[in-house]
Design a protein around this motif. Structure first.
Motif, PDB file in Angstrom:
ATOM      1  N   MET A   1       0.862  -1.163   0.000  1.00 52.77           N
ATOM      2  CA  MET A   1       0.000   0.000   0.000  1.00 52.77           C
ATOM      3  C   MET A   1       0.907   1.225   0.000  1.00 52.77           C
ATOM      4  SD  MET A   1      -3.185   0.661   2.557  1.00 52.77           S
ATOM      5  CE  MET A   1      -3.893  -0.890   2.083  1.00 52.77           C
ATOM      6  N   PRO A   2       0.987   1.925  -1.113  1.00 49.66           N
ATOM      7  CA  PRO A   2       1.947   3.012  -1.254  1.00 49.66           C
ATOM      8  C   PRO A   2       1.759   4.179  -0.276  1.00 49.66           C
ATOM      9  CG  PRO A   2       0.945   2.454  -3.368  1.00 49.66           C
ATOM     10  CD  PRO A   2       0.260   1.663  -2.322  1.00 49.66           C
ATOM     11  N   GLN A   3       0.511   4.604  -0.050  1.00 52.51           N
ATOM     12  CA  GLN A   3       0.268   5.754   0.819  1.00 52.51           C
ATOM     13  C   GLN A   3      -0.916   5.479   1.745  1.00 52.51           C
ATOM     14  OE1 GLN A   3      -0.165   8.919  -2.068  1.00 52.51           O
ATOM     15  NE2 GLN A   3       2.004   9.406  -1.875  1.00 52.51           N
ATOM     16  N   PRO A   4      -0.697   4.684   2.804  1.00 51.66           N
ATOM     17  CA  PRO A   4      -1.804   4.402   3.714  1.00 51.66           C
ATOM     18  C   PRO A   4      -2.277   5.661   4.431  1.00 51.66           C
ATOM     19  CG  PRO A   4       0.247   3.541   4.591  1.00 51.66           C
ATOM     20  CD  PRO A   4       0.537   4.070   3.225  1.00 51.66           C
ATOM     21  N   VAL A   5      -3.568   5.731   4.664  1.00 53.46           N
ATOM     22  CA  VAL A   5      -4.161   6.847   5.385  1.00 53.46           C
ATOM     23  C   VAL A   5      -4.123   6.558   6.886  1.00 53.46           C
ATOM     24  CG1 VAL A   5      -6.290   8.154   5.735  1.00 53.46           C
ATOM     25  CG2 VAL A   5      -5.645   7.421   3.441  1.00 53.46           C
ATOM     26  N   ASN A   6      -4.339   5.308   7.254  1.00 53.06           N
ATOM     27  CA  ASN A   6      -4.338   4.891   8.655  1.00 53.06           C
ATOM     28  C   ASN A   6      -3.345   3.768   8.862  1.00 53.06           C
ATOM     29  OD1 ASN A   6      -6.651   6.497   9.670  1.00 53.06           O
ATOM     30  ND2 ASN A   6      -7.752   5.302   8.152  1.00 53.06           N
ATOM     31  N   ARG A   7      -2.727   3.773  10.027  1.00 56.40           N
ATOM     32  CA  ARG A   7      -1.797   2.720  10.415  1.00 56.40           C
ATOM     33  C   ARG A   7      -2.107   2.335  11.849  1.00 56.40           C
ATOM     34  NH1 ARG A   7       0.268   6.959   8.045  1.00 56.40           N
ATOM     35  NH2 ARG A   7       1.564   6.756   6.201  1.00 56.40           N
ATOM     36  N   CYS A   8      -2.006   1.048  12.146  1.00 55.53           N
ATOM     37  CA  CYS A   8      -2.289   0.589  13.501  1.00 55.53           C
ATOM     38  C   CYS A   8      -1.369  -0.582  13.826  1.00 55.53           C
ATOM     39  CB  CYS A   8      -3.748   0.164  13.602  1.00 55.53           C
ATOM     40  SG  CYS A   8      -4.235  -0.352  15.258  1.00 55.53           S
ATOM     41  N   LEU A   9      -0.804  -0.577  15.014  1.00 56.00           N
ATOM     42  CA  LEU A   9       0.044  -1.658  15.480  1.00 56.00           C
ATOM     43  C   LEU A   9      -0.579  -2.219  16.748  1.00 56.00           C
ATOM     44  CD1 LEU A   9       2.785  -3.201  15.378  1.00 56.00           C
ATOM     45  CD2 LEU A   9       3.660  -1.410  16.886  1.00 56.00           C
ATOM     46  N   LEU A  10      -0.870  -3.513  16.735  1.00 59.73           N
ATOM     47  CA  LEU A  10      -1.438  -4.172  17.908  1.00 59.73           C
ATOM     48  C   LEU A  10      -0.512  -5.284  18.363  1.00 59.73           C
ATOM     49  CD1 LEU A  10      -5.169  -4.583  16.822  1.00 59.73           C
ATOM     50  CD2 LEU A  10      -4.217  -2.853  18.312  1.00 59.73           C
ATOM     51  N   VAL A  11      -0.282  -5.345  19.658  1.00 59.63           N
ATOM     52  CA  VAL A  11       0.519  -6.415  20.231  1.00 59.63           C
ATOM     53  C   VAL A  11      -0.423  -7.326  21.000  1.00 59.63           C
ATOM     54  CG1 VAL A  11       2.400  -6.978  21.796  1.00 59.63           C
ATOM     55  CG2 VAL A  11       2.522  -4.912  20.402  1.00 59.63           C
ATOM     56  N   ASP A  12      -0.472  -8.576  20.586  1.00 59.28           N
ATOM     57  CA  ASP A  12      -1.305  -9.580  21.245  1.00 59.28           C
ATOM     58  C   ASP A  12      -0.390 -10.383  22.179  1.00 59.28           C
ATOM     59  OD1 ASP A  12      -2.775 -11.818  22.002  1.00 59.28           O
ATOM     60  OD2 ASP A  12      -3.635 -12.125  20.026  1.00 59.28           O
ATOM     61  N   PRO A  13      -0.630 -10.335  23.479  1.00 61.45           N
ATOM     62  CA  PRO A  13       0.267 -11.009  24.415  1.00 61.45           C
ATOM     63  C   PRO A  13       0.189 -12.535  24.386  1.00 61.45           C
ATOM     64  CG  PRO A  13      -1.616 -10.141  25.589  1.00 61.45           C
ATOM     65  CD  PRO A  13      -1.728  -9.666  24.158  1.00 61.45           C
ATOM     66  N   GLY A  14      -0.741 -13.080  23.633  1.00 64.06           N
ATOM     67  CA  GLY A  14      -0.915 -14.532  23.616  1.00 64.06           C
ATOM     68  C   GLY A  14      -1.742 -14.975  24.810  1.00 64.06           C
ATOM     69  N   SER A  15      -1.927 -16.283  24.924  1.00 59.19           N
ATOM     70  CA  SER A  15      -2.767 -16.817  25.995  1.00 59.19           C
ATOM     71  C   SER A  15      -2.244 -18.172  26.458  1.00 59.19           C
ATOM     72  CB  SER A  15      -4.205 -16.968  25.490  1.00 59.19           C
ATOM     73  OG  SER A  15      -4.979 -17.698  26.423  1.00 59.19           O
ATOM     74  N   THR A  16      -2.016 -18.298  27.742  1.00 57.09           N
ATOM     75  CA  THR A  16      -1.635 -19.604  28.280  1.00 57.09           C
ATOM     76  C   THR A  16      -2.842 -20.531  28.328  1.00 57.09           C
ATOM     77  OG1 THR A  16      -1.950 -18.788  30.533  1.00 57.09           O
ATOM     78  CG2 THR A  16       0.282 -18.696  29.641  1.00 57.09           C
ATOM     79  N   VAL A  17      -4.028 -19.962  28.444  1.00 54.06           N
ATOM     80  CA  VAL A  17      -5.257 -20.759  28.476  1.00 54.06           C
ATOM     81  C   VAL A  17      -5.488 -21.449  27.132  1.00 54.06           C
ATOM     82  CG1 VAL A  17      -7.762 -20.687  28.738  1.00 54.06           C
ATOM     83  CG2 VAL A  17      -6.315 -19.329  30.256  1.00 54.06           C
ATOM     84  N   PHE A  18      -5.313 -20.688  26.036  1.00 53.46           N
ATOM     85  CA  PHE A  18      -5.562 -21.221  24.701  1.00 53.46           C
ATOM     86  C   PHE A  18      -4.292 -21.683  24.002  1.00 53.46           C
ATOM     87  CE2 PHE A  18      -9.135 -18.305  25.489  1.00 53.46           C
ATOM     88  CZ  PHE A  18     -10.168 -19.222  25.399  1.00 53.46           C
ATOM     89  N   GLY A  19      -3.150 -21.529  24.658  1.00 55.61           N
ATOM     90  CA  GLY A  19      -1.889 -21.988  24.083  1.00 55.61           C
ATOM     91  C   GLY A  19      -1.429 -21.197  22.876  1.00 55.61           C
ATOM     92  N   SER A  20      -1.778 -19.914  22.827  1.00 53.89           N
ATOM     93  CA  SER A  20      -1.365 -19.088  21.681  1.00 53.89           C
ATOM     94  C   SER A  20      -0.146 -18.242  22.061  1.00 53.89           C
ATOM     95  CB  SER A  20      -2.510 -18.206  21.206  1.00 53.89           C
ATOM     96  OG  SER A  20      -2.926 -17.328  22.226  1.00 53.89           O
TER      97      SER A  20
END
Length: 56
Positions: A1-20
């Protein structure tokens, strides 16, 4: 995408319950749609989801 209008960074900590593991998700969008990728904590890309029109 040459010129994005919006950018978002999400960090998912994972889950010990679901093993992710923690991930980093990077989202971009413009007037034509959105795209994102998912990477592990070492920067290895796990998944890519380009814009549906193939534009990025």
């Amino acid at each position: 995408m040459p010129q994005p209008v919006n950018r978002c960074l999400l960090v998912d900590p994972g889950s010990t319950v679901f093993g992710s593991d923690p991930t980093v998700n990077v989202y971009f969008s413009d007037d034509c749609g959105s795209a994102y990728l998912k990477a592990d904590v070492h920067g290895k890309v796990i998944e890519t989801h380009p814009r549906e029109d193939g534009g990025g």
